[in-house]
Design a protein around this motif. Structure first.
Motif, PDB file in Angstrom:
ATOM      1  N   ALA A   1      76.526  72.318  44.206  1.00  0.00           N
ATOM      2  CA  ALA A   1      76.131  73.311  43.656  1.00  0.00           C
ATOM      3  C   ALA A   1      74.407  73.512  43.512  1.00  0.00           C
ATOM      4  O   ALA A   1      73.875  74.536  43.950  1.00  0.00           O
ATOM      5  N   MET A   2      73.813  72.568  43.472  1.00  0.00           N
ATOM      6  CA  MET A   2      72.491  72.579  42.965  1.00  0.00           C
ATOM      7  C   MET A   2      71.843  72.347  44.339  1.00  0.00           C
ATOM      8  O   MET A   2      70.565  72.352  44.217  1.00  0.00           O
ATOM      9  N   ASP A   3      72.636  71.782  45.401  1.00  0.00           N
ATOM     10  CA  ASP A   3      71.965  71.407  46.413  1.00  0.00           C
ATOM     11  C   ASP A   3      71.283  70.196  46.453  1.00  0.00           C
ATOM     12  O   ASP A   3      70.142  70.229  46.973  1.00  0.00           O
ATOM     13  N   ARG A   4      71.489  69.341  45.638  1.00  0.00           N
ATOM     14  CA  ARG A   4      71.029  67.902  45.466  1.00  0.00           C
ATOM     15  C   ARG A   4      70.879  66.935  46.714  1.00  0.00           C
ATOM     16  O   ARG A   4      70.295  66.094  46.925  1.00  0.00           O
ATOM     17  N   ARG A   5      72.037  67.282  47.494  1.00  0.00           N
ATOM     18  CA  ARG A   5      72.390  66.580  48.830  1.00  0.00           C
ATOM     19  C   ARG A   5      72.485  65.127  48.668  1.00  0.00           C
ATOM     20  O   ARG A   5      71.825  64.324  49.110  1.00  0.00           O
ATOM     21  N   VAL A   6      73.227  64.621  47.446  1.00  0.00           N
ATOM     22  CA  VAL A   6      73.439  63.166  47.341  1.00  0.00           C
ATOM     23  C   VAL A   6      75.092  63.097  46.808  1.00  0.00           C
ATOM     24  O   VAL A   6      75.380  64.015  46.201  1.00  0.00           O
ATOM     25  N   ASP A   7      75.306  61.796  46.681  1.00  0.00           N
ATOM     26  CA  ASP A   7      76.537  61.462  46.285  1.00  0.00           C
ATOM     27  C   ASP A   7      76.477  60.789  44.888  1.00  0.00           C
ATOM     28  O   ASP A   7      75.787  59.944  44.666  1.00  0.00           O
ATOM     29  N   VAL A   8      77.410  61.340  44.022  1.00  0.00           N
ATOM     30  CA  VAL A   8      76.967  60.875  42.656  1.00  0.00           C
ATOM     31  C   VAL A   8      77.548  59.314  42.560  1.00  0.00           C
ATOM     32  O   VAL A   8      76.955  58.392  41.586  1.00  0.00           O
ATOM     33  N   HIS A   9      78.362  58.923  43.446  1.00  0.00           N
ATOM     34  CA  HIS A   9      78.744  57.496  43.370  1.00  0.00           C
ATOM     35  C   HIS A   9      77.517  56.485  44.081  1.00  0.00           C
ATOM     36  O   HIS A   9      77.281  55.283  43.429  1.00  0.00           O
ATOM     37  N   VAL A  10      76.678  57.158  44.909  1.00  0.00           N
ATOM     38  CA  VAL A  10      75.552  56.505  45.448  1.00  0.00           C
ATOM     39  C   VAL A  10      74.473  56.357  44.267  1.00  0.00           C
ATOM     40  O   VAL A  10      73.880  55.380  44.162  1.00  0.00           O
ATOM     41  N   VAL A  11      74.450  57.386  43.565  1.00  0.00           N
ATOM     42  CA  VAL A  11      73.593  57.321  42.324  1.00  0.00           C
ATOM     43  C   VAL A  11      73.890  56.456  41.415  1.00  0.00           C
ATOM     44  O   VAL A  11      73.113  55.544  41.058  1.00  0.00           O
ATOM     45  N   LYS A  12      75.059  56.213  41.001  1.00  0.00           N
ATOM     46  CA  LYS A  12      75.696  55.326  40.027  1.00  0.00           C
ATOM     47  C   LYS A  12      75.383  54.026  40.523  1.00  0.00           C
ATOM     48  O   LYS A  12      75.024  52.888  39.948  1.00  0.00           O
ATOM     49  N   GLU A  13      75.569  53.818  41.898  1.00  0.00           N
ATOM     50  CA  GLU A  13      75.482  52.304  42.445  1.00  0.00           C
ATOM     51  C   GLU A  13      74.198  52.026  42.358  1.00  0.00           C
ATOM     52  O   GLU A  13      73.887  50.739  42.102  1.00  0.00           O
ATOM     53  N   ALA A  14      72.890  52.820  42.839  1.00  0.00           N
ATOM     54  CA  ALA A  14      71.674  52.643  42.752  1.00  0.00           C
ATOM     55  C   ALA A  14      71.151  52.178  41.468  1.00  0.00           C
ATOM     56  O   ALA A  14      70.342  51.350  41.281  1.00  0.00           O
ATOM     57  N   ILE A  15      71.632  52.828  40.187  1.00  0.00           N
ATOM     58  CA  ILE A  15      71.391  52.618  38.945  1.00  0.00           C
ATOM     59  C   ILE A  15      71.918  51.244  38.829  1.00  0.00           C
ATOM     60  O   ILE A  15      71.136  50.326  37.993  1.00  0.00           O
ATOM     61  N   GLN A  16      73.003  50.822  38.972  1.00  0.00           N
ATOM     62  CA  GLN A  16      73.492  49.588  38.555  1.00  0.00           C
ATOM     63  C   GLN A  16      72.791  48.402  39.333  1.00  0.00           C
ATOM     64  O   GLN A  16      72.586  47.430  38.733  1.00  0.00           O
ATOM     65  N   LYS A  17      72.724  48.526  40.653  1.00  0.00           N
ATOM     66  CA  LYS A  17      71.731  47.762  41.356  1.00  0.00           C
ATOM     67  C   LYS A  17      70.304  47.608  40.643  1.00  0.00           C
ATOM     68  O   LYS A  17      69.984  46.204  40.809  1.00  0.00           O
ATOM     69  N   THR A  18      69.746  48.611  40.374  1.00  0.00           N
ATOM     70  CA  THR A  18      68.398  48.471  39.841  1.00  0.00           C
ATOM     71  C   THR A  18      68.551  47.584  38.615  1.00  0.00           C
ATOM     72  O   THR A  18      67.644  46.567  38.014  1.00  0.00           O
TER      73      THR A  18
END
Length: 460
Positions: A314-331
Motif C-alpha cells: 500500500a505504501m508502494d515500497r516495492r520490496v518483499d518483507v522477507h527480503v528485508v528480514k533476511e538483509a537485517i539478519q545477514k548484516t
C-alpha cells in the motif's frame, strides 16, 4: 552588501532533543555558502543551533544584510514564521529581502509568502540563491530566474522549475569553517562518548514511497564521484578527527558500481572513518555488505516501515518483507549493527498487520529501530490519498503536518498504545535472547507490553 544564511532551530528550546542530544550541522546551508564563496559573493552563515533567537537577531542587526535566506523544514517551520515576521516589521534589521527554501515550502507557497517572505526557492538552492541575490542587489527583474515563487498583486507567481545540477562534481565542499563545528563534536562526545559528522554523496531518490517527500531533490539520482567523497572524508579525518560519519543519502547502496569505487578510494586515500548509512534491502548482497564493512561501515539502517506485506504494498515500497528480514539478519551476522524504521497507523492497517510487524521485528532482530505514527506530508501521494479523510487540520502557522490526523481503521488512541505494545514486546524479546537475561527487566517489559495491548484492544 551581503546575504545572511540561517535557519531557526534552537536546541535548548527543544526538550525532546535535549534528551537525545545528537545535533548535526545544517549541511544544505553549508553547501550554499560554499557555492556563494566560489562565486565571490559575500555571505554570513549564522548557525542558530546552539544559540538563541535573540543572539541570531543581534547578528542580523549588526550585519544589516540586503537579504536573509532561511532554511525551513517541518521541525523549524513555526520558528521560521516568527523570525520572518520580526525581520519584516522591525526597522532596526534594515528590512532585508526574506528568502525561504527547504522541503516544506514547495507545497505551501501561498501560506509562506503570506507570512511575509519575499521569495521562495523551490528545489536545489545553490544556483537559485546566487542568481536571486544578484538580482536583488542589482535591482534587476527576477521573473526570469527559474525555481522561485513570489507574490504579485497578492497572487502567487511561480517561475518555471530550475533544471537540476547534472554533475555534483561541480559542487564545492560544504563551508564547515563558517559554523562552530567544535560545539557539535563536543556535544556528541559529552552525551555519547563519540563524535559524529554528516556527509552527503548523492541527491534525489529514484523510489516512490507514498509517504516520502521529494520536494527538493526529486526522484533523480545524481552522485558525487567516489574519489571526491573519499577526499572529503580524508579532510574531515585530518581536520576534525570525528569518531563516526552519518551519510545522509536516502539509499546509500543504490549503485553497486559506486560502492566498489568508494571502497577502493577510501582504502587508497587512507580515508576510512567508521560510518552509518541508510539503504534498501534489495540493494544489499553479500559482496556489498563485505565492501561496506571493509570501508568502515558499522551500522546500516534498512527500511521496512511495516512487517505486513499488505501495508508495504500500500505504501508502494516495492520490496518483499522477507527480503528485508533476511538483509537485517545477514548484516547482523557480519558484525554490522542494524537499524530499521517502523510506521503504524497507515491507511488500511489492521490489528493483524500490527501483530505481523511485531513478529517481523522479533525475527529480524535489528540492533535499533524507530517507530512513529504515520502522518501525511503535503505534496506526497499519502497526503493526496487521505486529504478527503482529514479530521484534524490545525492552524497552519502554529502547527506542522505532524499534527494532521485522518480517519484510520481505529481511533487515534489505539495507535498510541500500539506503539507502546510493539516497543515493549520487541525489547522483551531482545532481553530474553541475552545469555544472562535480567528477570526483573523481563517481567517489567512483559507487563508493560500486556497492559498496552489490553488498552489498545479496548480502543479498537
Amino acid at each position: 552588501m551581503s546575504i545572511v544564511l540561517t535557519h531557526a532551530y534552537y536546541i535548548f528550546e527543544d526538550p525532546k532533543e535535549q534528551l537525545i542530544m545528537k545535533p548535526y550541522a545544517p549541511l544544505g546551508l553549508l553547501y550554499i555558502s560554499a557555492f556563494l564563496n566560489e562565486n565571490n559573493t559575500t555571505n554570513h552563515l549564522y548557525d542558530s543551533t546552539f544559540y538563541t533567537k535573540e543572539k541570531q537577531l543581534a547578528f542580523i542587526e549588526e550585519k544589516q544584510p540586503k537579504a536573509v535566506a532561511i532554511y525551513t523544514n517541518l521541525m523549524t517551520k513555526i520558528n521560521v514564521i516568527k523570525l520572518v515576521k520580526t525581520l519584516k516589521t522591525e526597522e532596526k534589521y534594515g528590512f532585508p529581502k526574506i528568502i525561504l527554501g527547504g522541503p516544506d515550502i514547495t507545497y505551501n507557497c501561498n501560506n509562506y509568502l503570506k507570512t511575509g517572505a519575499d521569495f521562495l526557492i523551490i528545489g536545489e538552492g545553490e544556483q537559485t540563491t546566487l542568481e536571486l541575490y544578484n538580482a536583488i542587489i542589482e535591482n534587476k527583474p527576477y521573473t526570469e530566474i527559474t525555481g522561485i515563487a513570489y507574490l504579485e498583486a497578492g497572487v502567487v507567481k511561480k517561475t518555471p522549475p530550475r533544471v537540476k545540477m547534472k554533475s555534483l562534481q561541480d559542487l564545492p565542499l560544504p563551508n564547515r569553517a563558517a559554523i562552530p563545528i567544535d560545539k557539535y563534536l563536543e556535544t556528541w562526545k559529552t552525551h555519547h562518548q563519540k563524535s559524529s559528522m554528516t556527509v552527503s554523496t548523492q541527491r534525489g531518490c529514484p523510489y516512490t514511497c507514498k509517504w516520502c517527500s521529494t520536494a527538493v531533490y526529486g526522484q533523480s539520482y545524481r552522485r558525487r564521484p567516489a574519489e571526491m567523497v573519499a577526499a572529503e572524508l580524508k579532510i574531515l579525518k585530518d581536520t576534525y578527527n570525528p569518531d563516526s560519519i552519518w551519510f545522509v543519502d536516502d539509499v546509500f547502496t543504490v549503485s553497486h558500481k559506486w560502492i566498489k569505487e568508494f571502497h577502493e578510494e577510501v582504502l587508497k586515500q587512507d580515508a576510512i572513518i567508521p560510518f552509518e548509512c541508510i539503504t534498501r534491502a534489495e540493494r544489499l548482497n553479500d559482496e556489498v555488505l563485505q565492501l561496506l564493512k571493509e570501508a568502515g561501515c558499522y551500522r546500516i539502517w534498512i527500511g521496512a516501515e511495516s512487517g505486513s506485506q499488505k501495508i508495504i504494498d500500500a505504501m508502494d515500497r516495492r520490496v518483499d518483507v522477507h527480503v528485508v528480514k533476511e538483509a537485517i539478519q545477514k548484516t547482523n551476522a557480519l558484525g554490522i549493527e542494524t537499524g530499521t524504521f517502523i510506521m503504524v497507523g497507515y491507511p488500511g492497517e489492521t490489528l493483524e498487520d500490527i501483530q505481523a510487524t511485531t513478529i517481523y521485528l522479533k525475527e529480524a532482530n535489528p540492533t535499533h529501530f524507530t517507530i512513529t505514527k504515520a502522518y501525511p506530508i503535503k505534496g506526497t501521494s499519502l497526503y493526496n490519498e487521505v486529504e478527503a479523510k482529514i479530521t484534524v487540520q490545525p492552524n497552519w502557522e502554529t502547527s506542522t503536518d505532524r499534527d494532521i490526523d485522518f480517519t484510520r481503521t481505529y481511533p487515534s488512541k489505539f495507535y498510541d498504545y500500539a506503539i507502546k505494545h510493539i516497543v515493549n514486546e520487541v525489547n522483551y524479546n531482545k532481553e530474553r535472547l541475552k545469555p544472562k537475561a535480567n528477570k526483573r527487566k523481563l517481567f517489567k517489559l512483559k507487563a508493560k507490553s500486556f497492559t498496552a495491548f489490553k488498552i489498545m484492544k479496548l480502543n479498537q
